[in-house]
Design a protein around this motif. Structure first.
Motif, PDB file in Angstrom:
ATOM      1  N   ALA A  38      98.150  97.766 -16.177  1.00  0.00           N
ATOM      2  CA  ALA A  38      99.114  96.705 -15.892  1.00  0.00           C
ATOM      3  C   ALA A  38      99.821  96.951 -14.568  1.00  0.00           C
ATOM      4  O   ALA A  38     100.045  96.017 -13.778  1.00  0.00           O
ATOM      5  CB  ALA A  38     100.136  96.609 -17.031  1.00  0.00           C
ATOM      6  N   ARG A  39     100.171  98.238 -14.304  1.00  0.00           N
ATOM      7  CA  ARG A  39     100.842  98.550 -13.044  1.00  0.00           C
ATOM      8  C   ARG A  39      99.921  98.309 -11.847  1.00  0.00           C
ATOM      9  O   ARG A  39     100.342  97.766 -10.825  1.00  0.00           O
ATOM     10  CB  ARG A  39     101.305 100.010 -13.070  1.00  0.00           C
ATOM     11  CG  ARG A  39     102.130 100.396 -11.849  1.00  0.00           C
ATOM     12  CD  ARG A  39     102.741 101.773 -12.007  1.00  0.00           C
ATOM     13  NE  ARG A  39     101.737 102.817 -12.088  1.00  0.00           N
ATOM     14  CZ  ARG A  39     101.448 103.480 -13.195  1.00  0.00           C
ATOM     15  NH1 ARG A  39     102.079 103.204 -14.323  1.00  0.00           N
ATOM     16  NH2 ARG A  39     100.528 104.434 -13.192  1.00  0.00           N
ATOM     17  N   LEU A  40      98.651  98.702 -12.002  1.00  0.00           N
ATOM     18  CA  LEU A  40      97.694  98.462 -10.923  1.00  0.00           C
ATOM     19  C   LEU A  40      97.488  96.974 -10.690  1.00  0.00           C
ATOM     20  O   LEU A  40      97.340  96.534  -9.543  1.00  0.00           O
ATOM     21  CB  LEU A  40      96.363  99.135 -11.246  1.00  0.00           C
ATOM     22  CG  LEU A  40      96.353 100.668 -11.221  1.00  0.00           C
ATOM     23  CD1 LEU A  40      95.005 101.201 -11.656  1.00  0.00           C
ATOM     24  CD2 LEU A  40      96.699 101.179  -9.825  1.00  0.00           C
ATOM     25  N   GLU A  41      97.486  96.206 -11.780  1.00  0.00           N
ATOM     26  CA  GLU A  41      97.331  94.756 -11.636  1.00  0.00           C
ATOM     27  C   GLU A  41      98.514  94.168 -10.888  1.00  0.00           C
ATOM     28  O   GLU A  41      98.355  93.304 -10.009  1.00  0.00           O
ATOM     29  CB  GLU A  41      97.206  94.119 -13.017  1.00  0.00           C
ATOM     30  CG  GLU A  41      96.977  92.619 -12.992  1.00  0.00           C
ATOM     31  CD  GLU A  41      95.654  92.225 -12.374  1.00  0.00           C
ATOM     32  OE1 GLU A  41      95.539  91.084 -11.891  1.00  0.00           O
ATOM     33  OE2 GLU A  41      94.724  93.068 -12.361  1.00  0.00           O
ATOM     34  N   LYS A  42      99.723  94.648 -11.227  1.00  0.00           N
ATOM     35  CA  LYS A  42     100.904  94.170 -10.511  1.00  0.00           C
ATOM     36  C   LYS A  42     100.854  94.581  -9.044  1.00  0.00           C
ATOM     37  O   LYS A  42     101.229  93.798  -8.155  1.00  0.00           O
ATOM     38  CB  LYS A  42     102.172  94.720 -11.167  1.00  0.00           C
ATOM     39  CG  LYS A  42     102.455  94.138 -12.547  1.00  0.00           C
ATOM     40  CD  LYS A  42     103.732  94.707 -13.132  1.00  0.00           C
ATOM     41  CE  LYS A  42     104.017  94.128 -14.510  1.00  0.00           C
ATOM     42  NZ  LYS A  42     105.255  94.700 -15.102  1.00  0.00           N
ATOM     43  N   GLU A  43     100.385  95.817  -8.791  1.00  0.00           N
ATOM     44  CA  GLU A  43     100.286  96.269  -7.406  1.00  0.00           C
ATOM     45  C   GLU A  43      99.265  95.443  -6.638  1.00  0.00           C
ATOM     46  O   GLU A  43      99.484  95.099  -5.469  1.00  0.00           O
ATOM     47  CB  GLU A  43      99.900  97.743  -7.369  1.00  0.00           C
ATOM     48  CG  GLU A  43     101.009  98.673  -7.845  1.00  0.00           C
ATOM     49  CD  GLU A  43     100.574 100.132  -7.852  1.00  0.00           C
ATOM     50  OE1 GLU A  43      99.393 100.383  -7.518  1.00  0.00           O
ATOM     51  OE2 GLU A  43     101.402 100.999  -8.177  1.00  0.00           O
ATOM     52  N   ARG A  44      98.135  95.117  -7.303  1.00  0.00           N
ATOM     53  CA  ARG A  44      97.142  94.267  -6.636  1.00  0.00           C
ATOM     54  C   ARG A  44      97.711  92.891  -6.331  1.00  0.00           C
ATOM     55  O   ARG A  44      97.465  92.326  -5.258  1.00  0.00           O
ATOM     56  CB  ARG A  44      95.898  94.148  -7.516  1.00  0.00           C
ATOM     57  CG  ARG A  44      94.970  95.343  -7.438  1.00  0.00           C
ATOM     58  CD  ARG A  44      93.626  95.027  -8.035  1.00  0.00           C
ATOM     59  NE  ARG A  44      93.719  94.771  -9.463  1.00  0.00           N
ATOM     60  CZ  ARG A  44      93.565  95.693 -10.389  1.00  0.00           C
ATOM     61  NH1 ARG A  44      93.316  96.946 -10.040  1.00  0.00           N
ATOM     62  NH2 ARG A  44      93.649  95.395 -11.674  1.00  0.00           N
ATOM     63  N   GLU A  45      98.474  92.336  -7.289  1.00  0.00           N
ATOM     64  CA  GLU A  45      99.097  91.037  -7.038  1.00  0.00           C
ATOM     65  C   GLU A  45     100.089  91.119  -5.881  1.00  0.00           C
ATOM     66  O   GLU A  45     100.144  90.225  -5.035  1.00  0.00           O
ATOM     67  CB  GLU A  45      99.794  90.552  -8.304  1.00  0.00           C
ATOM     68  CG  GLU A  45      98.843  90.191  -9.444  1.00  0.00           C
ATOM     69  CD  GLU A  45      99.585  89.760 -10.693  1.00  0.00           C
ATOM     70  OE1 GLU A  45     100.831  89.757 -10.658  1.00  0.00           O
ATOM     71  OE2 GLU A  45      98.920  89.417 -11.688  1.00  0.00           O
ATOM     72  N   ALA A  46     100.881  92.214  -5.877  1.00  0.00           N
ATOM     73  CA  ALA A  46     101.840  92.379  -4.779  1.00  0.00           C
ATOM     74  C   ALA A  46     101.126  92.531  -3.441  1.00  0.00           C
ATOM     75  O   ALA A  46     101.532  91.935  -2.431  1.00  0.00           O
ATOM     76  CB  ALA A  46     102.739  93.585  -5.041  1.00  0.00           C
ATOM     77  N   GLN A  47     100.051  93.336  -3.424  1.00  0.00           N
ATOM     78  CA  GLN A  47      99.294  93.495  -2.185  1.00  0.00           C
ATOM     79  C   GLN A  47      98.658  92.185  -1.751  1.00  0.00           C
ATOM     80  O   GLN A  47      98.588  91.887  -0.563  1.00  0.00           O
ATOM     81  CB  GLN A  47      98.226  94.572  -2.380  1.00  0.00           C
ATOM     82  CG  GLN A  47      98.789  95.976  -2.529  1.00  0.00           C
ATOM     83  CD  GLN A  47      97.722  96.988  -2.862  1.00  0.00           C
ATOM     84  OE1 GLN A  47      96.544  96.649  -3.025  1.00  0.00           O
ATOM     85  NE2 GLN A  47      98.108  98.252  -2.974  1.00  0.00           N
ATOM     86  N   SER A  48      98.188  91.405  -2.732  1.00  0.00           N
ATOM     87  CA  SER A  48      97.610  90.108  -2.398  1.00  0.00           C
ATOM     88  C   SER A  48      98.657  89.190  -1.785  1.00  0.00           C
ATOM     89  O   SER A  48      98.388  88.492  -0.803  1.00  0.00           O
ATOM     90  CB  SER A  48      97.009  89.468  -3.652  1.00  0.00           C
ATOM     91  OG  SER A  48      96.497  88.181  -3.368  1.00  0.00           O
ATOM     92  N   LYS A  49      99.879  89.224  -2.373  1.00  0.00           N
ATOM     93  CA  LYS A  49     100.945  88.384  -1.812  1.00  0.00           C
ATOM     94  C   LYS A  49     101.324  88.845  -0.407  1.00  0.00           C
ATOM     95  O   LYS A  49     101.590  88.016   0.467  1.00  0.00           O
ATOM     96  CB  LYS A  49     102.165  88.435  -2.734  1.00  0.00           C
ATOM     97  CG  LYS A  49     101.941  87.738  -4.070  1.00  0.00           C
ATOM     98  CD  LYS A  49     103.182  87.828  -4.941  1.00  0.00           C
ATOM     99  CE  LYS A  49     102.966  87.139  -6.274  1.00  0.00           C
ATOM    100  NZ  LYS A  49     104.164  87.217  -7.157  1.00  0.00           N
ATOM    101  N   VAL A  50     101.359  90.168  -0.216  1.00  0.00           N
ATOM    102  CA  VAL A  50     101.664  90.686   1.120  1.00  0.00           C
ATOM    103  C   VAL A  50     100.586  90.277   2.116  1.00  0.00           C
ATOM    104  O   VAL A  50     100.879  89.889   3.255  1.00  0.00           O
ATOM    105  CB  VAL A  50     101.810  92.220   1.078  1.00  0.00           C
ATOM    106  CG1 VAL A  50     101.885  92.802   2.482  1.00  0.00           C
ATOM    107  CG2 VAL A  50     103.052  92.605   0.286  1.00  0.00           C
ATOM    108  N   ALA A  51      99.316  90.347   1.671  1.00  0.00           N
ATOM    109  CA  ALA A  51      98.216  89.951   2.559  1.00  0.00           C
ATOM    110  C   ALA A  51      98.303  88.472   2.907  1.00  0.00           C
ATOM    111  O   ALA A  51      98.083  88.076   4.058  1.00  0.00           O
ATOM    112  CB  ALA A  51      96.882  90.269   1.897  1.00  0.00           C
ATOM    113  N   VAL A  52      98.628  87.649   1.896  1.00  0.00           N
ATOM    114  CA  VAL A  52      98.768  86.213   2.162  1.00  0.00           C
ATOM    115  C   VAL A  52      99.924  85.952   3.119  1.00  0.00           C
ATOM    116  O   VAL A  52      99.819  85.141   4.050  1.00  0.00           O
ATOM    117  CB  VAL A  52      98.974  85.450   0.835  1.00  0.00           C
ATOM    118  CG1 VAL A  52      99.349  84.000   1.106  1.00  0.00           C
ATOM    119  CG2 VAL A  52      97.700  85.505   0.001  1.00  0.00           C
ATOM    120  N   ALA A  53     101.054  86.667   2.886  1.00  0.00           N
ATOM    121  CA  ALA A  53     102.201  86.487   3.781  1.00  0.00           C
ATOM    122  C   ALA A  53     101.863  86.917   5.201  1.00  0.00           C
ATOM    123  O   ALA A  53     102.238  86.253   6.178  1.00  0.00           O
ATOM    124  CB  ALA A  53     103.403  87.269   3.253  1.00  0.00           C
ATOM    125  N   ALA A  54     101.143  88.047   5.330  1.00  0.00           N
ATOM    126  CA  ALA A  54     100.755  88.515   6.664  1.00  0.00           C
ATOM    127  C   ALA A  54      99.802  87.524   7.319  1.00  0.00           C
ATOM    128  O   ALA A  54      99.899  87.250   8.523  1.00  0.00           O
ATOM    129  CB  ALA A  54     100.095  89.889   6.563  1.00  0.00           C
TER     130      ALA A  54
END
Length: 396
Positions: A168-184
């Protein structure tokens, strides 16, 4: 069967209560009726042990203490072991699985002591001392096995829970990284959009002013200026459609799918476009051209584009510019200068030519992404100067 299994999983207490009833029936038939002790004492103790089975998962620690109390009462009142004492094995296993740590340790100690104490209390003269010791050991083994089985299941459940938490933590981290990538990506697209709009619109404005000025005196020049406006506008619209197309999808796409990626070779076309719009630009390339990483090429193109756009906006009517590309052994040098009047000094202090942080700040961000350096500021005697050094890495 599946529905029954799901129902039983959702109502574990009903299962335990059912087993308690079965244990009570067996105890009444084979235990109390078989003369294991005084019925006035044996029946209440049997009921309490059946209660231990029924409530073992709802309150395991309390049921453990109740079972221990019943065992002590059996020793004191001389109620011999019967089928209901199977509840002690059950509660030892249950506490080892899901009870508190102190309760688990207490269950292990009590289980290991129960059989020897019972054998000592109701020893058999026929088997002798050695036989009694062997029987005590054999009766202790089930308690030890029950505790070991329960503790191993507890460890396994904790391991699986840890795996689920980590997943679950890795999934949240992947979602956060995906959001950061989209924002970038969107921030990068915003910079691209700024460069496209600022450059092409400034060209169109200059050409429109020139066409209006020579419309009556030189219709051919006015027609040529209008054609430049038309082609520049179409080019700007095409690039804007690609950029905004990425924003509409809301997904992180590869830049090459939607966003045009200008390279160093197109800087000459950019300079020629500026000359056509009326801005004199001197362009030179020094050193030996070589393949560059795509990020370096795009950064170099956008810096030159931004610098020439701001020369046109702030340099004044008679401004001229020069562009130098220098290939070093370990880097690509850019030098863009103009001799115009330049933007007001306070705009430089605010971080960009346009006073909103999209000029110099955007350049510094681009250069920072490729590990380069930027030096920008007014020239002595007037005008503006932008000097950049981009690291040159061999292309793969």
């Amino acid at each position: 069967m599946q529905r029954l299994y799901d129902f039983l999983r959702r109502h574990p207490m009903w299962v335990d209560a059912s087993w308690a009833v079965v244990l009570l029936g067996i105890s009444m038939v084979g235990g109390v009726a078989g003369g294991y002790g005084s019925p006035a004492v044996a029946v209440p103790l049997t009921l309490l042990l059946c209660l231990v089975v029924a409530l073992r998962r709802r309150m395991p620690e309390k049921m453990l203490l109740l079972a221990a109390g019943v065992g002590v009462a059996q020793l004191i009142t001389d109620v011999k072991m019967g089928p209901a004492d199977f509840a002690m094995l059950v509660i030892v296993y249950t506490v080892a699985v899901e009870g508190a740590r102190w309760a688990s340790r207490f269950a292990l100690v009590a289980g290991l002591c129960a059989a020897p104490m019972a054998q000592l209390r109701w020893s058999s003269d026929q088997t002798g001392m050695a036989g009694n010791i062997v029987l005590a050991v054999l009766q202790t083994v089930p308690f030890a096995l029950a505790w070991v089985l329960g503790d191993s299941i507890r460890t396994r459940r904790a391991y699986f829970a840890q795996l689920e938490e980590r997943a679950a933590r890795l999934e949240k981290e992947r979602e956060a990284q995906s959001k950061v990538a989209v924002a970038a990506e969107r921030a990068r697209i915003a910079r691209e959009l700024h460069d496209v709009v600022a450059h092409n619109v400034s060209v169109m404005v200059v050409q429109a002013d020139g066409a209006a000025y020579v419309l009556d005196a030189a219709p051919d020049q006015a027609k040529k200026a209008l054609e430049t406006i038309s082609s520049t506008g179409r080019q700007a619209l095409a690039e804007m459609r690609r950029l905004l197309g990425v924003l509409r999808t809301g997904e992180h796409q590869e830049a090459g799918e939607y966003v045009p990626q200008p390279d160093v070779q197109q800087i000459e076309d950019l300079v020629e476009q500026c000359r056509t719009s009326g801005l004199p630009v001197d362009f030179k390339v020094e050193g030996t051209p070589r393949p560059l990483p795509s990020g370096v090429e795009l950064t170099a193109y956008r810096i030159v584009q931004e610098a020439l756009t701001n020369t046109r906006k702030h340099g004044g009517p008679n401004a001229g510019a020069s562009v130098r590309l220098v290939y070093f052994d370990d880097g690509l040098g850019l030098l863009v200068e103009d001799d115009g009047k330049g933007a007001p000094h306070e705009l430089y202090e605010e971080g960009g030519f346009d006073g909103r942080g999209h000029g110099l700040i955007g350049m510094r961000e681009r250069i920072g992404m490729v590990g380069g350096t930027l030096d920008a500021g007014p020239r002595p005697g007037g005008g503006f100067r932008i000097s950049a050094l981009l690291p040159l890495k061999p292309a793969n």
